[in-house]
Enzyme design. Sequence first.
Site, mmCIF file in Angstrom:
data_model
loop_
_atom_site.group_PDB
_atom_site.id
_atom_site.type_symbol
_atom_site.label_atom_id
_atom_site.label_comp_id
_atom_site.label_asym_id
_atom_site.label_seq_id
_atom_site.Cartn_x
_atom_site.Cartn_y
_atom_site.Cartn_z
ATOM 1 N N PRO A 377 40.525 26.926 39.190
ATOM 2 C CA PRO A 377 40.477 25.459 39.120
ATOM 3 C C PRO A 377 40.276 24.986 37.681
ATOM 4 C CG PRO A 377 39.027 26.301 40.861
ATOM 5 C CD PRO A 377 39.469 27.477 40.066
ATOM 6 N N GLY A 378 40.934 23.886 37.349
ATOM 7 C CA GLY A 378 40.696 23.247 36.061
ATOM 8 C C GLY A 378 41.472 23.802 34.895
ATOM 9 N N SER A 698 37.809 48.230 41.119
ATOM 10 C CA SER A 698 37.868 48.229 39.658
ATOM 11 C C SER A 698 36.531 48.537 38.989
ATOM 12 C CB SER A 698 38.377 46.871 39.157
ATOM 13 O OG SER A 698 37.507 45.835 39.547
ATOM 14 N N LYS A 741 39.779 39.187 33.016
ATOM 15 C CA LYS A 741 38.599 39.989 32.687
ATOM 16 C C LYS A 741 38.349 40.009 31.177
ATOM 17 C CE LYS A 741 39.140 43.017 36.723
ATOM 18 N NZ LYS A 741 39.486 44.377 37.202
#
Length: 793
Positions: A377-378, A698, A741
Amino acid sequence: MIPQNPVFRSPDQAGAASTAELPLASDQLIIVPMRNFVLFPGVVMPVTVSRPHSVAAAQEAVRHSLPIGILMQRDPQTETPSAIDLHRTGTIANVLRYVTGPDGVHHIIAQGEQRFRVIEFIREEPYFVARIARIEEPNLSTSAIEARFINLQGQAVEALQLLPQAPPELVAAIQNAGSPTALADLVAAYMDLGTDEKQEILETLDITARIDKLSRLLAHRIEVLRLSHEIREQTTAALNERQREAVLREQLAAIQRQLGDSDSGKAQEIADLNAAVTKAGMPAEVEAAARKEIRRLERMPEAAAEYGMTRNYLDWLIEMPWALPDEKPIDITEARRILDADHFGLDKIKQRIVEFLAVRKLAPNGKAPILCFVGPPGVGKTSLGQSIARAMDRKFVRVSLGGVHDEAEIRGHRRTYIGALPGTIIQNIRKAGTRNCVMMLDEIDKLGSGIQGDPSSALLEVLDPEQNGTFRDNYLAVPFDLSRVVFIATANMLDTVPGPLRDRMEIISLAGYTEGEKLQIATRYLVARQLAANGLTTDQVTLDDGVLSAIIHGYTREAGVRSLEREIGRLLRHSAVSIAEGSAATVTIGVDDVVAVLGQPRFESEVAMRTSMPGVATGLAWTPVGGEILFIEATRSAGKGGLLLTGQLGDVMKESAQAALSLVKNRAAALGIDPDIFGRIDLHVHVPAGATPKDGPSAGVAMFMALTSLLTGRTVRNDTAMTGEISLRGLVMPVGGIKEKVVAAVAAGITRVMLPARNRRDWDDIPEDARNRLEFVWLDRAEDAVAAGLEAD
């Protein structure tokens, strides 16, 4: 004398009595408990029995040609009633017929004979048997009873006559009742009363009191029936009046047509509709359907209920943009300028949009791909769609799909339903006023499904260039060409988007912004937008250097910039108060003012959270709202080789921890670990933020490093974060979300990251700012991680 309270025998006495052989004594009776049913003497009723006790009792009575006693339960919810759960007064009944249905339910036809009262229950298993006292009805004939008898008879006949379909046999039975007791029991049996009221009447032994109770209840019922009868007659009269009016209107219309004096107002309306259909530029098939509806409307009286529905349907057909407007040429240079003006960074995304626009310019009639922007979002997914519409000089409409769970929201409702409307696709086409608009399908990953259908399946036709040229909305019931609409979808994650729908779209991923990019976005766009929103100008409010960085570091932790914009707005609103009060003409906001206005920083530096001690490793994780860093903590205690995993880990993450431990055991000698130590200790691996669920493979490298650090006593470098799946052979496997990441590592103050070597293919996706600020270590095997990640002895 009849005892008022029954006597219960002790279990020994009851057991002795249960061995008695049938037939029963004259004052003993087999009891059948009933729920919500009262039988009266002289009345024949069907009775359904299904519980084992009741079935056994009924079969035993039929087998020995014995009567049964019908007793109602005090609580109908009791599945297995005992003696204290039954009323004491009931009716002796003869079983006229016994039938077992195909569903296993047993039915009996019972004829009420006489009231009785329970003196004591002799046994309860396998069915109830009670000693009873028969209640004899006195044959009294006084003038008072005779008067009550005649009054009750008249009331019962009047009540039946007020019913829409009164059975004549019941009227005759009431008129031919031979005694007051017979009449009272007959009326009570067939009267619409509650079971508690019927039980109360059954227990009323005095005939005068019994008739008085029934007379009062019947008087109330007659009043209700009279009102219902009046309402029914009024409703019927109103319907007849409307039907009469409709017939007269049709006759008047016919007379006017014969005289050549038709309704000029309606004729003008029909003429206007025909002219509007001609002007709308409809395809031949659609125009034929519209003309047919106009002819139906012409023959239909205006008072008809369907008149308004048909007129509304014609309005929708006429107002739809059937004709294709002239295509405006796409200026690629202007498109680049608009994209650069509206968005900072996102170079690859803007390049793909420019390619998309170039193809549309060179092949305007071709089938362009459906773009789907995926990201936290955003990060600017919706504003990118608006920029595309500006670059193409087309109308922009946004369709919010979050929470939509009804297929009719996409395809519309059929006109047979009251209040039917087209689906949201057609509604927004009409709102745009053109069928070559840019339509954004926002939050496509939030679509739901339920008993009303699956909206994502309805979108398959909308988003398929091979099919959407003949899209058929259920309300319009005619094909509409959507092939000229530029569809753009947005989503936060792809996991919840069905495969067939995902296959119809080209996925464009937007990762989170780095700190530098957020600073540039705030400086170029957010501050100016919030100044305008709060009625301020750049001459009135000035922000010192470092204010925006302080907000980014201490008050936001997000991939996008929505929270950043909100905090800037809070800061400016505080300044607006001073200017509005007149206490200051200009305000300069410094770094020290940030804490005074926004409070203490809500987020502490991730660097400060790290500790330089064995057993702690810093991992990198992907979430739907961007990347995050997480800490893997390992400790040991005396034990027998157990492994405890905590932190709300999913199954895949638990398996990664077990694989990491197996690899450490396998490489113990090479790592300098005593192989015998594993049988003497228990290991505990914890991932903090225990309230947040975590899963995925991961974290395998980070778990391997935390365990290795713990058992070797060597600390993991606190400036290093890592990600990668690990195998039992010691291979470091590639993982997803590398871009997110890496951005999270930069935001947390990490200066060094260890990534799987097979993720080198993601190098171009990593922002240049992150590539410049980080040292990258590429891992092929677990030994590479040990060599690069552990401090020297």
